[in-house]
Design a protein around this motif. Structure first.
Motif, PDB file in Angstrom:
ATOM      1  N   TYR A 185       0.847  -1.197   0.000  1.00 36.89           N
ATOM      2  CA  TYR A 185       0.000   0.000   0.000  1.00 36.89           C
ATOM      3  C   TYR A 185       0.883   1.248   0.000  1.00 36.89           C
ATOM      4  CZ  TYR A 185      -3.575   3.330   1.335  1.00 36.89           C
ATOM      5  OH  TYR A 185      -4.422   4.407   1.353  1.00 36.89           O
ATOM      6  N   PRO A 186       0.591   2.268  -0.885  1.00 35.52           N
ATOM      7  CA  PRO A 186      -0.580   2.363  -1.768  1.00 35.52           C
ATOM      8  C   PRO A 186      -0.345   1.887  -3.194  1.00 35.52           C
ATOM      9  CG  PRO A 186       0.515   4.474  -1.715  1.00 35.52           C
ATOM     10  CD  PRO A 186       1.349   3.555  -0.846  1.00 35.52           C
ATOM     11  N   GLN A 187       0.840   1.320  -3.488  1.00 39.33           N
ATOM     12  CA  GLN A 187       1.158   0.998  -4.879  1.00 39.33           C
ATOM     13  C   GLN A 187       0.164   0.019  -5.495  1.00 39.33           C
ATOM     14  OE1 GLN A 187       3.258   0.872  -2.344  1.00 39.33           O
ATOM     15  NE2 GLN A 187       4.998   2.236  -2.791  1.00 39.33           N
ATOM     16  N   ALA A 188      -0.195  -1.027  -4.758  1.00 38.04           N
ATOM     17  CA  ALA A 188      -1.090  -2.040  -5.306  1.00 38.04           C
ATOM     18  C   ALA A 188      -2.437  -1.441  -5.673  1.00 38.04           C
ATOM     19  CB  ALA A 188      -1.275  -3.186  -4.308  1.00 38.04           C
ATOM     20  N   LEU A 189      -2.911  -0.497  -4.866  1.00 40.63           N
ATOM     21  CA  LEU A 189      -4.178   0.155  -5.148  1.00 40.63           C
ATOM     22  C   LEU A 189      -4.076   1.005  -6.417  1.00 40.63           C
ATOM     23  CD1 LEU A 189      -7.046   1.117  -4.509  1.00 40.63           C
ATOM     24  CD2 LEU A 189      -6.017   2.885  -3.077  1.00 40.63           C
ATOM     25  N   GLN A 190      -2.993   1.757  -6.554  1.00 34.02           N
ATOM     26  CA  GLN A 190      -2.829   2.596  -7.743  1.00 34.02           C
ATOM     27  C   GLN A 190      -2.699   1.751  -9.007  1.00 34.02           C
ATOM     28  OE1 GLN A 190       0.448   4.690  -5.990  1.00 34.02           O
ATOM     29  NE2 GLN A 190      -0.796   6.441  -5.393  1.00 34.02           N
ATOM     30  N   TYR A 191      -2.044   0.594  -8.911  1.00 35.17           N
ATOM     31  CA  TYR A 191      -1.974  -0.312 -10.049  1.00 35.17           C
ATOM     32  C   TYR A 191      -3.353  -0.904 -10.341  1.00 35.17           C
ATOM     33  CZ  TYR A 191       3.082  -0.095  -9.291  1.00 35.17           C
ATOM     34  OH  TYR A 191       4.384   0.341  -9.128  1.00 35.17           O
ATOM     35  N   LEU A 192      -4.145  -1.174  -9.288  1.00 40.38           N
ATOM     36  CA  LEU A 192      -5.483  -1.711  -9.484  1.00 40.38           C
ATOM     37  C   LEU A 192      -6.331  -0.729 -10.281  1.00 40.38           C
ATOM     38  CD1 LEU A 192      -7.758  -3.760  -8.922  1.00 40.38           C
ATOM     39  CD2 LEU A 192      -8.166  -2.572  -6.752  1.00 40.38           C
ATOM     40  N   TRP A 193      -6.282   0.553  -9.905  1.00 36.25           N
ATOM     41  CA  TRP A 193      -7.067   1.552 -10.638  1.00 36.25           C
ATOM     42  C   TRP A 193      -6.642   1.581 -12.100  1.00 36.25           C
ATOM     43  CZ3 TRP A 193      -6.264   5.749 -13.687  1.00 36.25           C
ATOM     44  CH2 TRP A 193      -7.377   6.573 -13.922  1.00 36.25           C
ATOM     45  N   ARG A 194      -5.339   1.525 -12.372  1.00 33.18           N
ATOM     46  CA  ARG A 194      -4.854   1.519 -13.747  1.00 33.18           C
ATOM     47  C   ARG A 194      -5.374   0.305 -14.511  1.00 33.18           C
ATOM     48  NH1 ARG A 194       1.040  -0.301 -13.959  1.00 33.18           N
ATOM     49  NH2 ARG A 194      -0.130  -2.220 -13.496  1.00 33.18           N
ATOM     50  N   ASP A 195      -5.295  -0.877 -13.878  1.00 33.03           N
ATOM     51  CA  ASP A 195      -5.707  -2.106 -14.554  1.00 33.03           C
ATOM     52  C   ASP A 195      -7.205  -2.126 -14.842  1.00 33.03           C
ATOM     53  OD1 ASP A 195      -3.091  -2.917 -14.444  1.00 33.03           O
ATOM     54  OD2 ASP A 195      -3.377  -4.272 -12.737  1.00 33.03           O
ATOM     55  N   ILE A 196      -7.993  -1.507 -13.967  1.00 29.74           N
ATOM     56  CA  ILE A 196      -9.437  -1.459 -14.202  1.00 29.74           C
ATOM     57  C   ILE A 196      -9.725  -0.758 -15.520  1.00 29.74           C
ATOM     58  CG2 ILE A 196     -11.586  -0.386 -13.405  1.00 29.74           C
ATOM     59  CD1 ILE A 196     -10.549  -0.891 -10.525  1.00 29.74           C
ATOM     60  N   PHE A 197      -9.063   0.352 -15.771  1.00 32.75           N
ATOM     61  CA  PHE A 197      -9.369   1.140 -16.967  1.00 32.75           C
ATOM     62  C   PHE A 197      -8.630   0.657 -18.206  1.00 32.75           C
ATOM     63  CE2 PHE A 197     -11.176   3.843 -13.790  1.00 32.75           C
ATOM     64  CZ  PHE A 197     -12.234   4.449 -14.447  1.00 32.75           C
ATOM     65  N   THR A 198      -7.499  -0.014 -18.043  1.00 34.12           N
ATOM     66  CA  THR A 198      -6.768  -0.476 -19.219  1.00 34.12           C
ATOM     67  C   THR A 198      -7.112  -1.917 -19.597  1.00 34.12           C
ATOM     68  OG1 THR A 198      -4.887  -1.167 -17.844  1.00 34.12           O
ATOM     69  CG2 THR A 198      -4.837   1.068 -18.771  1.00 34.12           C
ATOM     70  N   GLU A 199      -7.618  -2.697 -18.646  1.00 33.66           N
ATOM     71  CA  GLU A 199      -7.895  -4.102 -18.924  1.00 33.66           C
ATOM     72  C   GLU A 199      -9.360  -4.489 -18.736  1.00 33.66           C
ATOM     73  OE1 GLU A 199      -5.246  -6.628 -16.748  1.00 33.66           O
ATOM     74  OE2 GLU A 199      -3.491  -5.394 -17.178  1.00 33.66           O
ATOM     75  N   TRP A 200      -9.953  -4.092 -17.608  1.00 38.62           N
ATOM     76  CA  TRP A 200     -11.298  -4.569 -17.318  1.00 38.62           C
ATOM     77  C   TRP A 200     -12.351  -3.897 -18.184  1.00 38.62           C
ATOM     78  CZ3 TRP A 200     -16.025  -2.766 -15.426  1.00 38.62           C
ATOM     79  CH2 TRP A 200     -16.932  -3.756 -15.035  1.00 38.62           C
ATOM     80  N   PHE A 201     -12.329  -2.569 -18.276  1.00 37.73           N
ATOM     81  CA  PHE A 201     -13.352  -1.891 -19.074  1.00 37.73           C
ATOM     82  C   PHE A 201     -13.339  -2.319 -20.543  1.00 37.73           C
ATOM     83  CE2 PHE A 201     -13.944   1.371 -15.654  1.00 37.73           C
ATOM     84  CZ  PHE A 201     -15.325   1.266 -15.577  1.00 37.73           C
ATOM     85  N   PRO A 202     -12.161  -2.417 -21.210  1.00 34.60           N
ATOM     86  CA  PRO A 202     -12.187  -2.839 -22.608  1.00 34.60           C
ATOM     87  C   PRO A 202     -12.746  -4.241 -22.828  1.00 34.60           C
ATOM     88  CG  PRO A 202     -10.107  -1.765 -22.105  1.00 34.60           C
ATOM     89  CD  PRO A 202     -10.820  -1.974 -20.806  1.00 34.60           C
ATOM     90  N   ALA A 203     -12.753  -5.079 -21.768  1.00 35.71           N
ATOM     91  CA  ALA A 203     -13.184  -6.469 -21.920  1.00 35.71           C
ATOM     92  C   ALA A 203     -14.582  -6.743 -21.378  1.00 35.71           C
ATOM     93  CB  ALA A 203     -12.177  -7.389 -21.225  1.00 35.71           C
ATOM     94  N   ASN A 204     -15.253  -5.724 -20.836  1.00 36.12           N
ATOM     95  CA  ASN A 204     -16.548  -5.950 -20.196  1.00 36.12           C
ATOM     96  C   ASN A 204     -17.588  -4.931 -20.674  1.00 36.12           C
ATOM     97  OD1 ASN A 204     -16.269  -8.085 -17.804  1.00 36.12           O
ATOM     98  ND2 ASN A 204     -14.356  -6.938 -17.939  1.00 36.12           N
ATOM     99  N   PRO A 205     -18.882  -5.307 -20.639  1.00 38.62           N
ATOM    100  CA  PRO A 205     -19.934  -4.444 -21.191  1.00 38.62           C
ATOM    101  C   PRO A 205     -20.375  -3.334 -20.235  1.00 38.62           C
ATOM    102  CG  PRO A 205     -20.915  -6.469 -20.404  1.00 38.62           C
ATOM    103  CD  PRO A 205     -19.418  -6.614 -20.199  1.00 38.62           C
ATOM    104  N   TYR A 206     -19.409  -2.629 -19.667  1.00 38.41           N
ATOM    105  CA  TYR A 206     -19.703  -1.510 -18.772  1.00 38.41           C
ATOM    106  C   TYR A 206     -18.825  -0.331 -19.135  1.00 38.41           C
ATOM    107  CZ  TYR A 206     -22.241  -4.766 -15.761  1.00 38.41           C
ATOM    108  OH  TYR A 206     -23.139  -5.675 -15.284  1.00 38.41           O
ATOM    109  N   ARG A 207     -19.255   0.855 -18.724  1.00 42.31           N
ATOM    110  CA  ARG A 207     -18.427   2.044 -18.849  1.00 42.31           C
ATOM    111  C   ARG A 207     -18.555   2.837 -17.557  1.00 42.31           C
ATOM    112  NH1 ARG A 207     -22.139   5.127 -23.408  1.00 42.31           N
ATOM    113  NH2 ARG A 207     -23.867   5.739 -22.045  1.00 42.31           N
ATOM    114  N   SER A 208     -17.576   3.675 -17.281  1.00 40.65           N
ATOM    115  CA  SER A 208     -17.619   4.484 -16.065  1.00 40.65           C
ATOM    116  C   SER A 208     -18.664   5.581 -16.221  1.00 40.65           C
ATOM    117  CB  SER A 208     -16.245   5.092 -15.776  1.00 40.65           C
ATOM    118  OG  SER A 208     -15.812   5.874 -16.881  1.00 40.65           O
ATOM    119  N   ARG A 209     -19.172   6.044 -15.105  1.00 40.17           N
ATOM    120  CA  ARG A 209     -20.148   7.134 -15.079  1.00 40.17           C
ATOM    121  C   ARG A 209     -19.764   8.102 -13.971  1.00 40.17           C
ATOM    122  NH1 ARG A 209     -23.378   6.522 -10.639  1.00 40.17           N
ATOM    123  NH2 ARG A 209     -23.416   4.446  -9.710  1.00 40.17           N
TER     124      ARG A 209
END
Length: 309
Positions: free
Chosen positions: A253-277
């Motif tokens: 902490y806090p590196q793992a959290l900051q990497y998690l936020w990055r991975d959500i937007f670079t990996e999870w969103f492109p692969a899932n039927p959701y977008r941020s709001r």
């Protein structure tokens, strides 16, 4: 989604000498303007507006050195209303003014054209769940702080350290739903997520409790209540019903959290039927010490909505 993002980048490239409308880019990318700005920032490492500015100044630098147009003509061609504004922007990127660059043939910076591609590694998976929540409140203490991309945010650390234990204990008693206990909430962020831009940071809880407004009726309610002294000095944020994607990880902490936020937007969103709001992001952290130093289990709540076909 990456294919649509690359189409938006193609549009930028062909309109660098015209006004570029972010809403039009979002239409090409088949998403919302808010999500486009968020995903672009995560993928590119800079806000969308900064990328467009740097691409324009890259092309402008080539025209300055070519010496075929006046500096004012180059400025106007690339969207600047005056030579002074162009000179300031040029110097901020290249380190020298356009006049000096033309006279001396100075070495200038360049912003390469970007394109996005998906690299599939398969080395890890992301744990997440989708949660639909009714309206709730965030109650606690709030501060306006600058965004820091890596490491501890000193403004947030100082703010939290300044909250006395008695206040934190009072806030904690108001927690009555998931995520439980003290949480960190960020709201009113710039969608581009540029480092140094400001955001509202809350040290508080998620609760159904309503904090009274400072009007006569609410003051009377507080005066007639046994616990009126427990909440009158706290800040509150009303959050409407909505959907959140909840991600969990454990690590430094806090590196793992900051990497998690990055991975959500670079990996999870492109692969899932959701977008941020738009909406508050909620973080619950439970730190612990082990042989590797300070670790934490984190649950990050990101407001999302289904993509439309």
């Amino acid at each position: 989604m990456l294919e649509q993002l690359n189409r938006a980048l193609d549009h930028i490239e062909s309109h660098l000498d015209h006004e570029i409308d972010a809403a039009e880019l979002a239409r090409i990318a088949m998403t919302s303007e808010y999500h486009l700005r968020r995903v672009f920032s995560a993928l590119a490492g800079m806000p969308l507006s900064e990328y467009i500015r740097r691409r324009r100044l890259t092309l402008a630098a080539a025209e300055v050195l070519a010496d075929e147009r006046t500096l004012l003509e180059v400025a106007v061609r690339h969207g600047y209303s005056s030579g002074e504004a162009f000179a300031r922007a040029f110097r901020a990127m290249h380190g020298v003014g356009p006049g000096e660059a033309r006279r001396t043939g100075a070495v200038l910076s360049s912003q390469p054209r970007m394109s996005f591609r998906l690299v599939i590694e398969g080395s890890s998976s992301m744990r997440y769940r989708i949660v639909h929540k009714n309206a709730f409140h965030v109650v606690g203490k709030k501060a306006r702080v600058p965004l820091v991309h890596e490491g501890v945010n000193p403004a947030i650390a100082a703010f939290v350290q300044g909250i006395d234990r008695e206040t934190t204990d009072r806030i904690k008693t108001l927690s009555d739903q998931d995520p439980d206990g003290i949480v960190a909430v960020t709201d009113d962020l710039d969608p581009g997520r540029a480092e140094g831009t400001e955001l509202d940071y809350w040290h508080g809880v998620v609760t159904s409790t309503r904090i009274p407004n400072d009007n006569r009726e609410d003051r009377n309610d507080r005066n007639n209540s046994d616990d009126h002294h427990d909440t009158h000095d706290l800040d509150t944020l009303a959050v409407p019903p909505g959907t959140w994607a909840v991600f969990e990880n454990t690590g430094p902490y806090p590196q793992a959290l900051q990497y998690l936020w990055r991975d959500i937007f670079t990996e999870w969103f492109p692969a899932n039927p959701y977008r941020s709001r738009p909406g508050p992001e909620i973080l619950r952290v439970r730190p612990f010490e082990d042989e590797n130093g300070t670790q934490a289990h984190a649950a990050l709540w990101i407001p999302v909505e289904p993509t439309t076909s």
